[in-house]
Design an enzyme around this catalytic site. Sequence first.
Site, short mmCIF file in Angstrom:
data_model
loop_
_atom_site.label_atom_id
_atom_site.label_comp_id
_atom_site.label_asym_id
_atom_site.label_seq_id
_atom_site.Cartn_x
_atom_site.Cartn_y
_atom_site.Cartn_z
N GLY A 12 0.92 -1.94 -0.04
CA GLY A 12 -0.42 0.06 -0.09
C GLY A 12 1.04 1.17 0.12
N ARG A 14 2.96 4.17 1.11
CA ARG A 14 3.68 4.74 2.25
C ARG A 14 3.95 2.96 3.12
NH1 ARG A 14 6.50 8.87 0.26
NH2 ARG A 14 6.41 9.90 2.75
N SER A 15 3.77 2.40 2.41
CA SER A 15 4.82 0.70 3.03
C SER A 15 5.77 0.53 3.46
CB SER A 15 3.53 -0.43 2.20
OG SER A 15 4.05 -0.26 1.07
N GLY A 16 6.77 1.26 3.07
CA GLY A 16 8.14 0.72 2.47
C GLY A 16 8.73 0.52 1.19
N LYS A 17 8.05 0.38 0.37
CA LYS A 17 7.93 -0.45 -0.80
C LYS A 17 9.48 -0.02 -1.52
CE LYS A 17 4.16 0.65 -2.90
NZ LYS A 17 3.58 1.52 -2.51
N THR A 37 8.76 6.42 -12.97
CA THR A 37 8.02 6.53 -13.64
C THR A 37 6.64 7.70 -13.37
OG1 THR A 37 6.42 5.19 -12.51
CG2 THR A 37 7.62 4.39 -14.46
N HIS A 52 12.37 10.94 -2.59
CA HIS A 52 13.20 10.08 -3.75
C HIS A 52 14.61 9.53 -3.97
CE1 HIS A 52 10.04 6.55 -3.83
NE2 HIS A 52 9.81 7.23 -2.82
N ARG A 55 17.79 9.76 -1.96
CA ARG A 55 18.10 8.41 -1.08
C ARG A 55 19.22 8.20 -1.31
NH1 ARG A 55 12.51 6.54 0.52
NH2 ARG A 55 12.42 5.47 -1.39
N ARG A 56 19.10 8.12 -3.17
CA ARG A 56 20.53 7.68 -4.01
C ARG A 56 21.62 8.60 -4.23
NH1 ARG A 56 15.22 7.41 -6.87
NH2 ARG A 56 16.59 8.74 -8.64
#
Length: 170
Positions: A12, A14-17, A37, A52, A55-56
């Site tokens: 779902g 904000r589940s940590g995917k 995407t 995102h 973090r990379r």
Amino acid sequence: MPEGHLTLVLGGARSGKSRHAEALIEACPAPWTYIATAQAFDGEMQARIAEHRSRRGGNWRAIEAPLALPEALADVPDGQPVLVDCLTLWLTNVILAERDVEAECGRLVEALKSPRGPWVVVSNEVGLGIVPENPLARRFRDAAGSLNQKVAAGAGSVVFMVAGLPMKVK
């Protein structure tokens, strides 16, 4: 994760995917390819994309593919670890561009059948809530469920994220 292996990470919002998918790829030798995407149509989405990106590190090469995801996968060098984030944003873009959803999903599923490196794809599980009252939302939910099933069937591994915890499904 072996070369030629596809992992689907579902969950779902904000589940940590994404964090889990990034960790799976970062366990492979660098360099890594991140296929994004998302499209930044508003300030909230701009902030999510920035989070995102932050973090990379330098070992990541980013490709933006809001619609041309099968083509972006075809362009990745053999053996390169790839993270696609995410299928449901891509599907949203396809629907909003009024493209043939079934044909576009078929092309993507075909591209994912033969990963040429360790590939991880992220997707939202949107079928656990109530049935949407709006026809477009129902169409999206149904298309996302169908796409997730097809990708899961061809994946070597499927992980379902709950509250940041990975549950191995396949």
